[in-house]
Write a protein that holds these residues in place. Structure first.
Motif, PDB file in Angstrom:
ATOM      1  N   ARG A   1       0.845  -1.433  -0.091  1.00  0.00           N
ATOM      2  CA  ARG A   1      -0.054  -0.053  -0.063  1.00  0.00           C
ATOM      3  C   ARG A   1       0.789   1.314   0.022  1.00  0.00           C
ATOM      4  NH1 ARG A   1      -2.613  -4.057   1.237  1.00  0.00           N
ATOM      5  NH2 ARG A   1      -5.038  -4.123   0.814  1.00  0.00           N
ATOM      6  N   LEU A   2       2.221   1.345  -0.168  1.00  0.00           N
ATOM      7  CA  LEU A   2       3.019   2.270  -0.419  1.00  0.00           C
ATOM      8  C   LEU A   2       3.074   2.569  -1.846  1.00  0.00           C
ATOM      9  CD1 LEU A   2       6.232   1.358   1.870  1.00  0.00           C
ATOM     10  CD2 LEU A   2       4.165   2.621   2.592  1.00  0.00           C
TER      11      LEU A   2
ATOM     12  N   GLU B   1      -0.801  -9.968  -4.545  1.00  0.00           N
ATOM     13  CA  GLU B   1      -2.172 -10.428  -3.663  1.00  0.00           C
ATOM     14  C   GLU B   1      -2.603  -9.727  -2.745  1.00  0.00           C
ATOM     15  OE1 GLU B   1      -2.030 -14.824  -3.349  1.00  0.00           O
ATOM     16  OE2 GLU B   1      -1.321 -15.108  -5.404  1.00  0.00           O
ATOM     17  N   SER B   2      -1.787  -9.248  -1.742  1.00  0.00           N
ATOM     18  CA  SER B   2      -2.161  -8.478  -0.753  1.00  0.00           C
ATOM     19  C   SER B   2      -3.044  -7.010  -1.288  1.00  0.00           C
ATOM     20  CB  SER B   2      -1.083  -8.138   0.393  1.00  0.00           C
ATOM     21  OG  SER B   2      -1.606  -7.382   1.623  1.00  0.00           O
TER      22      SER B   2
ATOM     23  N   THR C   1      -9.102  -6.870   0.912  1.00  0.00           N
ATOM     24  CA  THR C   1      -9.603  -5.705   1.740  1.00  0.00           C
ATOM     25  C   THR C   1      -9.774  -6.158   3.043  1.00  0.00           C
ATOM     26  OG1 THR C   1     -11.852  -6.921   1.470  1.00  0.00           O
ATOM     27  CG2 THR C   1     -11.347  -5.183  -0.266  1.00  0.00           C
ATOM     28  N   ASP C   2      -9.546  -7.195   3.711  1.00  0.00           N
ATOM     29  CA  ASP C   2      -9.518  -7.458   5.001  1.00  0.00           C
ATOM     30  C   ASP C   2      -8.003  -7.863   5.412  1.00  0.00           C
ATOM     31  OD1 ASP C   2     -10.126  -8.719   7.560  1.00  0.00           O
ATOM     32  OD2 ASP C   2     -11.625 -10.001   6.879  1.00  0.00           O
TER      33      ASP C   2
ATOM     34  N   ALA D   1      -7.361  -9.755   7.949  1.00  0.00           N
ATOM     35  CA  ALA D   1      -7.313 -11.155   8.410  1.00  0.00           C
ATOM     36  C   ALA D   1      -6.799 -12.008   7.375  1.00  0.00           C
ATOM     37  CB  ALA D   1      -8.652 -11.493   9.037  1.00  0.00           C
ATOM     38  N   ASP D   2      -7.514 -11.458   6.117  1.00  0.00           N
ATOM     39  CA  ASP D   2      -7.259 -12.451   4.823  1.00  0.00           C
ATOM     40  C   ASP D   2      -5.703 -12.444   4.427  1.00  0.00           C
ATOM     41  OD1 ASP D   2      -9.751 -13.069   4.737  1.00  0.00           O
ATOM     42  OD2 ASP D   2     -10.438 -11.736   3.389  1.00  0.00           O
ATOM     43  N   ASN D   3      -4.946 -11.103   4.828  1.00  0.00           N
ATOM     44  CA  ASN D   3      -3.569 -11.014   4.520  1.00  0.00           C
ATOM     45  C   ASN D   3      -3.054 -11.917   5.325  1.00  0.00           C
ATOM     46  OD1 ASN D   3      -1.432  -9.314   3.323  1.00  0.00           O
ATOM     47  ND2 ASN D   3      -1.070  -9.497   5.561  1.00  0.00           N
ATOM     48  N   MET D   4      -3.143 -11.870   6.858  1.00  0.00           N
ATOM     49  CA  MET D   4      -2.524 -12.782   7.687  1.00  0.00           C
ATOM     50  C   MET D   4      -2.949 -14.232   7.358  1.00  0.00           C
ATOM     51  SD  MET D   4      -1.118 -10.229   9.020  1.00  0.00           S
ATOM     52  CE  MET D   4      -0.089 -11.259  10.031  1.00  0.00           C
ATOM     53  N   ARG D   5      -3.889 -14.567   7.013  1.00  0.00           N
ATOM     54  CA  ARG D   5      -4.045 -15.980   6.674  1.00  0.00           C
ATOM     55  C   ARG D   5      -3.258 -16.486   5.406  1.00  0.00           C
ATOM     56  NH1 ARG D   5      -9.077 -15.518   5.997  1.00  0.00           N
ATOM     57  NH2 ARG D   5      -9.438 -15.800   8.177  1.00  0.00           N
ATOM     58  N   MET D   6      -3.053 -15.624   4.438  1.00  0.00           N
ATOM     59  CA  MET D   6      -2.088 -15.799   3.354  1.00  0.00           C
ATOM     60  C   MET D   6      -0.760 -15.945   4.069  1.00  0.00           C
ATOM     61  SD  MET D   6      -1.113 -13.542   0.126  1.00  0.00           S
ATOM     62  CE  MET D   6      -0.825 -12.258   1.091  1.00  0.00           C
TER      63      MET D   6
END
Length: 351
Positions: free
Chosen positions: A154-155, A277-278, A282-283, A285-290
């Motif tokens: 997101r940078l 992919e990140s 939008t969540d 938690a989904d990033n941490m799951r990945m």
């Protein structure tokens, strides 16, 4: 609890202070648990309005996670204890990201790896002239985890891809310029700033924004156009080719190409796909799951134990990467690393 984290309450402000100076406050599993327990308790405490996160002594803020522990797990228990470490550390990262009260992280010193994971979720991230921010994981066969995929992707200006691949270190003014820090404060003022926040936790933004002098010019701003140009692609081979094409007339391109030559090709490709992919998620938690899926696989692949051996244990800086070349890191291998875990093994945030 552990004496490696000092936990106090100053009237309306909770205070978490990392206290493992000989290891530059690198996080152990016990430290993660202690921090998480304090945050859980304070979340339900109506008398508490904000939290300060800093380091107690020595050169901080936090140099990362317990790499020696993780390597021992990779070599001796098939990654079982290492996956437990990642699992619970990521729970803390998510807890902080979703926390209902403002947390002020003082990144006064080395802020790398796991230190990024506990500072970036905070609403206020204060850099100083001592700040040295980096995600250097590709140099040891790991990847920029602890939410790194979310923050770096997101940078602007491909800065995240540059930082993820090269492990470049940013100083305090560079952190402010990139947005990784929200404020810049000279370290000599930190005691006064913290005291004022404790006295007026309802005025944190104002206290941090009062004139504290102009930070030095961000050096990385001078290379921003080169980063956009050479790190534009999500294909690692394209980035290498772009740098190589400019090496004849650009010392910066030569330096960065040489830097990438020391990194794990596997984890450089993992990082590029992770950030791509990140950026679509939008969540958090989904990033941490990945990232937990990636960590579970990368932990026991050859590059991690070998990278830690070469860079940290032997300090010989001669890692033998496997695969040895970017071309050897196939899409099939990446698919395997990113694939869902078996049922019951996926990372799920605590409620």
């Amino acid at each position: 609890m552990t004496d490696e984290v000092i936990i106090e309450k100053h009237e309306r402000v909770g205070h978490i202070s990392l206290n493992r100076p000989k290891a530059l406050h690198a996080l152990t599993l016990e430290m993660c648990h202690a921090m998480s327990a304090a945050l859980s308790e304070w979340a339900d405490d109506d008398s508490l309005e904000a939290v300060i996160l800093d380091h107690h002594d020595g050169r901080g803020f936090c140099a990362g996670g317990d790499i020696a522990f993780l390597r021992n797990s990779a070599l001796n228990d098939g990654g079982v204890s290492g996956r437990k470490f990642f699992h619970d550390e990521y729970q803390l990262n998510h807890q902080m990201f979703t926390y209902g009260k403002p947390i002020v992280a003082f990144m006064d010193g080395i802020t790398m790896g796991g230190g990024v994971g506990i500072s970036q979720p905070c609403k206020f991230r204060v850099a100083t002239e001592n700040t040295r921010f980096a995600m250097p994981e590709t140099g040891i066969g790991l990847f920029p985890d602890v939410g790194g995929g979310w923050y770096l992707s997101r940078l602007g200006g491909r800065m995240g891809q540059f930082l993820a691949l090269t492990g470049a270190r940013l100083d305090g003014s560079e952190c402010l310029w990139t947005g990784l820090a929200t404020h810049y404060v000279p370290s000599e003022m930190l005691g006064e700033i913290k005291a004022r926040i404790i006295e007026h936790p309802d005025r944190i933004a104002g206290i941090l924004s009062e004139p504290v002098g102009t930070p030095p010019k961000a050096r990385i701003e001078g290379n921003a156009d080169k980063i956009i140009k050479h790190f534009a692609s999500d294909r690692y081979e394209d980035i290498l080719a772009s740098l190589e094409a400019a090496m004849g007339e650009d010392d910066w391109a030569m330096k960065e190409r040489d830097t990438l030559g020391t990194k794990s090709p596997q984890t450089c490709k993992v990082a590029l796909r992770q950030l791509a992919e990140s950026a679509q998620l939008t969540d958090f938690a989904d990033n941490m799951r990945m990232e937990y899926r990636i960590a579970s696989r990368v932990l026991t692949r050859p590059d991690f134990a070998e990278g830690v051996r070469a860079v940290i244990v032997d300090k010989s800086n001669d890692p033998k990467w496997d695969p040895a070349t970017p071309e050897g890191v196939t899409d099939a291998l990446l698919d395997e690393i990113f694939a869902p875990l078996p049922e019951g093994e996926e990372w799920v945030p605590l409620k």
